[in-house]
Write an enzyme that holds these catalytic residues in place. Structure first.
Site, short mmCIF file in Angstrom:
data_model
loop_
_atom_site.label_atom_id
_atom_site.label_comp_id
_atom_site.label_asym_id
_atom_site.label_seq_id
_atom_site.Cartn_x
_atom_site.Cartn_y
_atom_site.Cartn_z
N LYS A 39 -7.40 -0.74 -1.53
CA LYS A 39 -6.17 -0.01 -1.87
C LYS A 39 -6.30 0.46 -3.31
CE LYS A 39 -2.08 1.00 -0.02
NZ LYS A 39 -1.71 1.24 1.38
N ASP A 88 -0.55 7.16 0.66
CA ASP A 88 0.44 6.08 0.73
C ASP A 88 1.68 6.63 0.02
OD1 ASP A 88 0.86 3.13 1.47
OD2 ASP A 88 1.45 3.08 -0.62
P1 NDP Z 1 6.52 8.20 1.27
O1 NDP Z 1 6.24 8.38 -0.16
O2 NDP Z 1 6.32 9.34 2.21
O3 NDP Z 1 8.03 7.70 1.46
C1 NDP Z 1 8.47 6.53 0.85
C2 NDP Z 1 9.95 6.40 1.09
O4 NDP Z 1 10.39 5.13 0.61
C3 NDP Z 1 10.78 7.44 0.35
O5 NDP Z 1 11.94 7.70 1.08
C4 NDP Z 1 11.11 6.71 -0.95
O6 NDP Z 1 12.27 7.17 -1.60
C5 NDP Z 1 11.32 5.31 -0.46
N1 NDP Z 1 11.04 4.35 -1.54
C6 NDP Z 1 9.93 4.26 -2.30
N2 NDP Z 1 10.03 3.29 -3.21
C7 NDP Z 1 11.26 2.77 -3.01
C8 NDP Z 1 11.98 1.72 -3.64
N3 NDP Z 1 11.46 1.02 -4.66
N4 NDP Z 1 13.23 1.44 -3.17
C9 NDP Z 1 13.77 2.14 -2.13
N5 NDP Z 1 13.12 3.14 -1.50
C10 NDP Z 1 11.90 3.44 -1.95
O7 NDP Z 1 5.66 6.92 1.73
P2 NDP Z 1 5.25 6.48 3.19
O8 NDP Z 1 6.32 6.81 4.16
O9 NDP Z 1 3.87 6.93 3.44
O10 NDP Z 1 5.15 4.89 3.02
C11 NDP Z 1 6.27 4.03 3.22
C12 NDP Z 1 5.80 2.61 3.40
O11 NDP Z 1 4.90 2.53 4.53
C13 NDP Z 1 5.01 2.01 2.24
O12 NDP Z 1 5.25 0.62 2.17
C14 NDP Z 1 3.55 2.23 2.66
O13 NDP Z 1 2.68 1.32 2.02
C15 NDP Z 1 3.67 1.94 4.13
N6 NDP Z 1 2.60 2.49 4.96
C16 NDP Z 1 2.35 3.82 4.99
C17 NDP Z 1 1.36 4.32 5.80
C18 NDP Z 1 1.14 5.78 5.96
O14 NDP Z 1 0.37 6.16 6.87
N7 NDP Z 1 1.78 6.65 5.20
C19 NDP Z 1 0.47 3.42 6.57
C20 NDP Z 1 0.88 2.04 6.55
C21 NDP Z 1 1.89 1.60 5.74
P3 NDP Z 1 12.15 7.99 -2.98
O15 NDP Z 1 11.91 9.39 -2.57
O16 NDP Z 1 13.48 7.77 -3.63
O17 NDP Z 1 11.02 7.37 -3.77
#
Ligand code: NDP
Length: 452
Positions: free
Chosen positions: A130, A170
């Site tokens: 990562k 991510d």
């Molecule tokens: P994105 O950046 O597309 O979306 C993240 C979302 O989570 C946004 O809505 C963001 O809001 C919110 N967020 C981020 N940080 C915080 C916080 N501290 N408190 C509240 N909300 C928060 O990321 P992904 O959808 O790709 O990833 C989401 C999760 O899934 C992560 O944990 C990632 O590690 C996990 N994941 C992702 C994969 C993938 O294929 N994309 C694969 C496996 C796991 P804001 O816009 O306000 O930051």
């Protein structure tokens, strides 16, 4: 042969905390993963003799580097970049890059550690890694993001390769950032290969990669429910986040007949009692992916919905919850509230969204709890399929990938059931199942290599 000394989990954790001071997310992840594994290996001396637990929790290497770039005002900005290569026993290091101001070494070590087990569970030959940076893409112009990505890759490129370490997206790293980073990799190395996954379809990406994590988390919930002769249809569902994983979790839940009533971002959540339809979801995708807006804007467009600032969605009564935003977003009080309001299943789209005490509460209540390393493995699974397509210089059809994703997710579920059975025939401990199921293959490969 080294001397056999069986260590207790308590001593092991004390030593890990001493050697990794202040890295609380890493401590949390290692505790959660290794507790059931210590039970599993207690009568298996080879794992103790070869210090497998100690070796699997010490990353192969951690690279940290300066990233210098110029903003649109011509000012010099300095960020820090990292790549954690945790373990490549069963394949090249594989795991995403995260750009977010909260990123630090502890968070990346926890993610790389978890990734090792998740990748193993998919059944594909991928090790765990990562990386990322404390750079915040929010509020930056496209040109600023491009200059940052190029500066980041100018250092990262020397550590990665299609059979060495294959990054992906991510939080904060989507199609735009991957395009800029792959472009810089290509410029520096003169190679066009599968060094990245999540690439655009025009330059080697795979169909279904954007959808895979959210769809996979929903398939995992479907498998858990099916094991109890139940289904997603007509269930009220909470989804947190509004990014990549959340969007496609909503899409698949709605397609399977569930009703999603919440979405969120780091500022608050929206509640739409009428349900987020596929049409409303298209509007959200445009808001988040194109206009880069905030979820609060939803209520201006869809009457009957409300925005609740500063809170997470878990207070809303539901049958199923899909945390899809970030780590530690379900605290103990949230878990209690979910249980009190009748929640029967949680599928973690995000990585480690539930704190340990919350997981304990779910397990004690014997609800269906799919931990992230199993439930959100669909994304890395399709990344693995993207690597295979790149190696073979081929692109597979969407229906083939749909079938493979579904099969991989049901395979992960089967593996969790095998290792997660309890004395209660109706209750599967998916946390134990996923951790032990992911561990066995990696550990046995490490044993095969001897002391390296
Ligand atoms: P994105 O950046 O597309 O979306 C993240 C979302 O989570 C946004 O809505 C963001 O809001 C919110 N967020 C981020 N940080 C915080 C916080 N501290 N408190 C509240 N909300 C928060 O990321 P992904 O959808 O790709 O990833 C989401 C999760 O899934 C992560 O944990 C990632 O590690 C996990 N994941 C992702 C994969 C993938 O294929 N994309 C694969 C496996 C796991 P804001 O816009 O306000 O930051």
């Amino acid at each position: 042969m080294s001397k056999y000394t069986a260590e207790s989990h308590y001593d092991f954790m004390n030593d890990l905390v001493r050697r990794n001071p202040g890295q609380i997310e890493f401590h949390q992840a290692v505790y959660e993963v290794t507790k059931p594994i210590f039970d599993y290996i207690q009568d298996k001396p080879a794992y103790h003799e070869y210090r497998i637990m100690r070796r699997i929790t010490e990353p192969d290497r951690v690279m940290s580097f300066r990233v210098c770039w110029e903003n649109d005002a011509g000012e010099v900005c300095v960020n820090r970049g990292w790549r954690v290569q945790n373990n490549n026993a069963i394949g090249p290091y594989k795991g995403g890059l995260r750009f977010h101001p909260s990123v630090n070494e502890s968070i990346l070590k926890f993610l790389a550690f978890e990734q090792t087990f998740k990748n193993s569970l998919t059944g594909l030959p991928m090790g765990g890694g990562k990386g990322g940076s404390d750079f915040d893409p929010k509020g930056k112009s496209d040109h600023e993001v491009m200059r940052f990505c190029q500066a980041f890759m100018t250092e990262l490129y020397r550590h990665i390769g299609d059979d060495i370490d294959v990054p992906a997206g991510d939080i904060g790293v989507g199609a735009r950032e991957i395009g800029y980073m792959f472009g810089q990799w290509k410029r520096i190395t003169r190679r066009h290969n599968g060094v990245f996954t999540g690439k655009g379809l025009e330059y080697g990406g795979s169909l279904l990669r954007p959808e895979a994590t959210g769809y996979g988390a929903t398939y995992f919930m479907q498998s858990m429910l099916a094991h109890r002769q139940d289904g997603i249809e007509k269930k009220i569902c909470l989804v947190s986040g509004s990014g990549n994983v959340a969007q496609f979790a909503v899409e698949k839940i709605v397609q399977l007949g569930g009703k999603v009533v919440t979405l969120s971002d780091s500022d608050g959540f929206i509640y739409d009692p009428a349900g987020i339809t596929l049409e409303k979801l298209e509007w959200v995708k445009d808001l988040k992916n194109e206009r880069r807006g905030r979820i609060a804007e939803y209520v201006d467009h869809f009457s009957g919905s409300e925005y609740i600032p500063g809170l997470r969605p878990w207070r809303v009564p539901c049958h199923l919850a899909f945390p899809c935003a970030t780590q530690n977003e379900i605290l103990l009080e949230d878990a209690k509230m979910l249980l009190a309001n009748g929640c029967i299943g949680v599928s973690e789209g995000a990585n480690m969204p539930t704190v340990i005490e919350g997981i304990d509460a779910f397990l004690a209540a014997k609800i269906l709890f799919g931990p992230g390393k199993a439930a959100n493995a669909g994304g890395v699974a399709v990344s693995g399929l993207e690597m295979s397509q790149n190696s073979a210089k081929m692109s597979w059809k969407e229906e083939d990938l749909q079938r493979l994703l579904f099969d991989i997710m049901t395979g992960i579920h089967t593996s969790c059931v095998e290792y997660g059975r309890t004395e209660d025939p109706r209750f599967i401990d998916y946390v134990r199942g996923a951790n032990v199921g992911g561990f066995v293959k990696v550990a046995d490969a490490m044993l095969a290599y001897g002391v390296v």
